[in-house]
Design a protein around this motif. Structure first.
Motif, short mmCIF file in Angstrom:
data_model
loop_
_atom_site.label_atom_id
_atom_site.label_comp_id
_atom_site.label_asym_id
_atom_site.label_seq_id
_atom_site.Cartn_x
_atom_site.Cartn_y
_atom_site.Cartn_z
N GLU A 20 38.85 53.65 -67.81
CA GLU A 20 39.26 54.09 -66.47
C GLU A 20 40.10 55.36 -66.61
O GLU A 20 40.94 55.46 -67.50
CB GLU A 20 40.10 53.00 -65.81
N TYR A 21 39.90 56.29 -65.70
CA TYR A 21 40.65 57.54 -65.67
C TYR A 21 41.52 57.55 -64.42
O TYR A 21 41.04 57.24 -63.33
CB TYR A 21 39.69 58.74 -65.70
N ASP A 22 42.81 57.88 -64.59
CA ASP A 22 43.76 57.77 -63.48
C ASP A 22 43.88 59.01 -62.62
O ASP A 22 44.60 59.00 -61.63
CB ASP A 22 45.13 57.32 -63.98
N GLY A 23 43.17 60.08 -62.98
CA GLY A 23 43.22 61.27 -62.15
C GLY A 23 42.45 62.42 -62.77
O GLY A 23 41.98 62.33 -63.90
N PRO A 24 42.36 63.52 -62.03
CA PRO A 24 41.61 64.68 -62.51
C PRO A 24 42.12 65.23 -63.85
O PRO A 24 41.32 65.67 -64.67
CB PRO A 24 41.78 65.71 -61.40
N ASN A 25 43.42 65.22 -64.06
CA ASN A 25 43.96 65.74 -65.32
C ASN A 25 43.49 64.90 -66.50
O ASN A 25 43.18 65.46 -67.57
CB ASN A 25 45.49 65.79 -65.29
N ALA A 26 43.42 63.59 -66.33
CA ALA A 26 42.95 62.71 -67.42
C ALA A 26 41.49 62.99 -67.74
O ALA A 26 41.09 62.97 -68.90
CB ALA A 26 43.15 61.25 -67.03
N VAL A 27 40.70 63.29 -66.71
CA VAL A 27 39.28 63.60 -66.92
C VAL A 27 39.14 64.93 -67.67
O VAL A 27 38.42 65.02 -68.67
CB VAL A 27 38.51 63.65 -65.58
N SER A 28 39.86 65.94 -67.22
CA SER A 28 39.80 67.25 -67.87
C SER A 28 40.24 67.14 -69.33
O SER A 28 39.62 67.74 -70.22
CB SER A 28 40.68 68.27 -67.14
N GLU A 29 41.29 66.38 -69.57
CA GLU A 29 41.78 66.20 -70.94
C GLU A 29 40.74 65.51 -71.81
O GLU A 29 40.49 65.92 -72.94
CB GLU A 29 43.06 65.38 -70.91
N ALA A 30 40.09 64.47 -71.29
CA ALA A 30 39.08 63.75 -72.06
C ALA A 30 37.87 64.64 -72.37
O ALA A 30 37.31 64.58 -73.45
CB ALA A 30 38.63 62.49 -71.30
N VAL A 31 37.49 65.47 -71.42
CA VAL A 31 36.34 66.35 -71.61
C VAL A 31 36.63 67.41 -72.66
O VAL A 31 35.78 67.74 -73.48
CB VAL A 31 35.92 66.99 -70.27
N THR A 32 37.83 67.95 -72.67
CA THR A 32 38.16 69.02 -73.61
C THR A 32 38.47 68.51 -75.01
O THR A 32 38.48 69.30 -75.96
CB THR A 32 39.34 69.87 -73.11
#
Length: 64
Positions: free
Chosen positions: A50-62
């Motif tokens: 689970e991702y808690d927000g847009p920043n967590a998604v961007s961090e996981a992608v990079t």
């Protein structure tokens, strides 16, 4: 080999997502917003959690 997608483009294709969101929710939202294959593949490569927000998604992608 491939580079991470632009974070602004990534978030544009994830607009309207209710967080926390699962990896599958994010992939579905991206496809529903006609995201490029690059963005969909980047989301598919993220850890399955689970991702808690847009920043967590961007961090996981990079961090691929």
């Amino acid at each position: 080999m491939s580079t991470a997608p632009n974070p602004i483009d990534l978030q544009k294709h994830l607009s309207g997502v209710d967080y926390p969101a699962s990896k599958q929710d994010l992939i579905k939202a991206a496809r529903d917003h006609n995201a490029s294959n690059e963005i969909v593949q980047a989301l598919e490569a993220m850890p399955d959690r689970e991702y808690d927000g847009p920043n967590a998604v961007s961090e996981a992608v990079t961090k691929r």
